[in-house]
Design an enzyme around this catalytic site. Structure first.
Site, short mmCIF file in Angstrom:
data_model
loop_
_atom_site.label_atom_id
_atom_site.label_comp_id
_atom_site.label_asym_id
_atom_site.label_seq_id
_atom_site.Cartn_x
_atom_site.Cartn_y
_atom_site.Cartn_z
CG LEU A 181 1.88 7.51 -12.09
CD1 LEU A 181 0.75 6.90 -12.92
CD2 LEU A 181 3.16 7.57 -12.92
CG ASP A 182 -1.10 4.50 -6.57
OD1 ASP A 182 -0.06 3.79 -6.55
OD2 ASP A 182 -2.00 4.39 -5.72
CB ILE A 183 3.75 3.12 -10.10
CG1 ILE A 183 4.05 4.37 -10.91
CG2 ILE A 183 4.28 1.88 -10.81
CD1 ILE A 183 5.54 4.63 -11.12
CD GLU A 197 -10.80 -11.18 -9.47
OE1 GLU A 197 -11.10 -10.81 -8.32
OE2 GLU A 197 -10.88 -12.36 -9.85
CD GLN A 198 -4.66 -5.07 -7.17
OE1 GLN A 198 -3.90 -4.58 -8.00
NE2 GLN A 198 -4.28 -5.34 -5.93
CB CYS A 206 5.07 -12.03 6.32
SG CYS A 206 5.34 -12.78 4.69
#
Length: 377
Positions: A166-168, A195-196, A348
């Protein structure tokens, strides 16, 4: 001399003196010095703090040849704690009073940031469209750094063929595609960006990967391995406990969970006001203490790896790509978008260079690895 002019002169002297403590000279010649084009800049920064600094840059009131180094010097000298810290306090109070990461609008960040346009992210990121910190050990460029990061995650989790993963916060599906192609896993990814989701499904077409457009709290089923790469920054303090409890509920008893997140050196309830307004609404960086408290009685911490300095290199690489490809993007995005995005990426980069922000990969188990977890670097 009128009162407004006198006030500007006083604020100019005051701000110049503060910046001078970090070796930054107003209208100086060094790459980290700033060049002021609008005399109202000084009052605006002193009155609005981070918001005034960022917005005035976007509007062209000042420039700097090397924004990342400017922010490195500013943050290393802790000048952000001197110029109107009350604004950050108000932001923190707002985060406490309002449940900024409430269940009512989990899709806000997807619509605001990740749905800006695939053309932007394709121009800025690597070929796999990985929008998290690369791992630059033995890497010569961004492509290699992201490849090494994906492999590092797989190695830390000891990914094996046939596992259910699982990728959250799966982004554009890059990690699950990598896992499915190399290890023949069955993958499930969740994202709150429309869109992702569209791009991720296309990227993973033909593989045993399912991409779901939904909040992580709606996930069901059991998984041998769980990853979350760069999503936890959007969860919010009030939901930390819920996040980890949900991950534990979805993890098999002998499974492993890898959390990849930006972290802060101090516990807080908000984020930088400019970043909050223009880049990542409802976001905040967790501290070690906040994560530790939230995993208590839920997970065993097996490994904690900090490679925050690698985010400086990653952000600089993203900016170089964005800057190089801007002519192709400029027809779609407003002129001020270039300065806003440049400011975001380079401020950043400076914050990671100054070690004000960290990047953590944390490996968690439900019951502890019986023979001990062997950390991988």
């Amino acid at each position: 001399m009128n009162i407004e002019t006198l006030s500007r002169i006083d604020s100019q002297d005051f701000l110049s003196e503060i910046l001078g403590r970090a070796g930054i000279v107003v209208n100086g010649t060094a790459c980290s010095d700033i060049k002021v084009h609008n005399p109202r800049f000084y009052n605006r920064v002193l009155a609005q703090g981070s918001l005034g600094l960022g917005d005035s840059y976007v509007e062209g009131w000042w420039d700097c040849d090397d924004l990342s180094q400017f922010f490195f010097l500013l943050l290393r000298a802790k000048l952000d704690e001197e110029v109107n810290p009350a604004l950050f306090l108000l932001q923190s109070l707002k985060s406490k009073v309002l449940n900024l990461s409430s269940r009512n609008d989990p899709f806000l960040i997807g619509e605001f940031h990740y749905d800006l346009g695939d053309d932007l992210y394709k121009a800025m990121l690597d070929e796999k469209m990985i929008y998290t910190c690369g791992y630059w050990k033995d890497a010569k460029n961004l492509e290699e750094a992201q490849e090494r990061k994906l492999q590092l995650v797989c190695d830390k989790l000891s990914i094996q063929p046939g596992m259910r993963v699982l990728d959250i916060g799966c982004g554009w599906g890059g990690f699950l595609k990598y896992c499915a192609e190399k290890y023949q896993v069955q993958g499930v990814g969740v994202t709150v960006s429309e869109e992702q989701a569209v791009v991720a499904r296309k990227n993973c077409q033909g593989l045993d990967v399912e991409i779901l457009l939904q909040d992580y709290r709606e996930v069901t089923g059991k998984f041998d391995r769980i990853v979350s790469l760069g999503m936890f920054e959007h969860v919010g303090k009030r939901s930390y406990q819920t996040f980890f409890e949900k991950a534990a509920d979805c993890l098999t008893d002998d499974g492993l969970f890898l959390l990849h997140t930006i972290g802060g050196n101090k516990s807080s309830s908000g984020t930088d006001p400019w970043i909050e307004r223009h880049i990542f609404p409802n976001s905040m960086l967790p501290s070690i203490a906040q994560i530790g408290q939230s995993i208590e009685d839920v997970f065993v911490m097996e490994d904690w790896h900090n490679f925050g300095v690698d985010y400086d290199k990653t952000l600089l690489a993203w900016y170089e790509n964005f800057d190089r490809n801007w002519p192709a993007l400029s027809g779609k995005y407003e002129k001020t978008f270039y300065r806003k995005w440049k400011y975001y990426l380079l401020c950043c980069a400076g914050s990671f260079r100054a070690r004000s922000n960290q990047l953590w990969q944390i490996v968690l188990s439900k019951n502890g690895v019986l023979e001990g977890y062997k950390g991988i670097r």
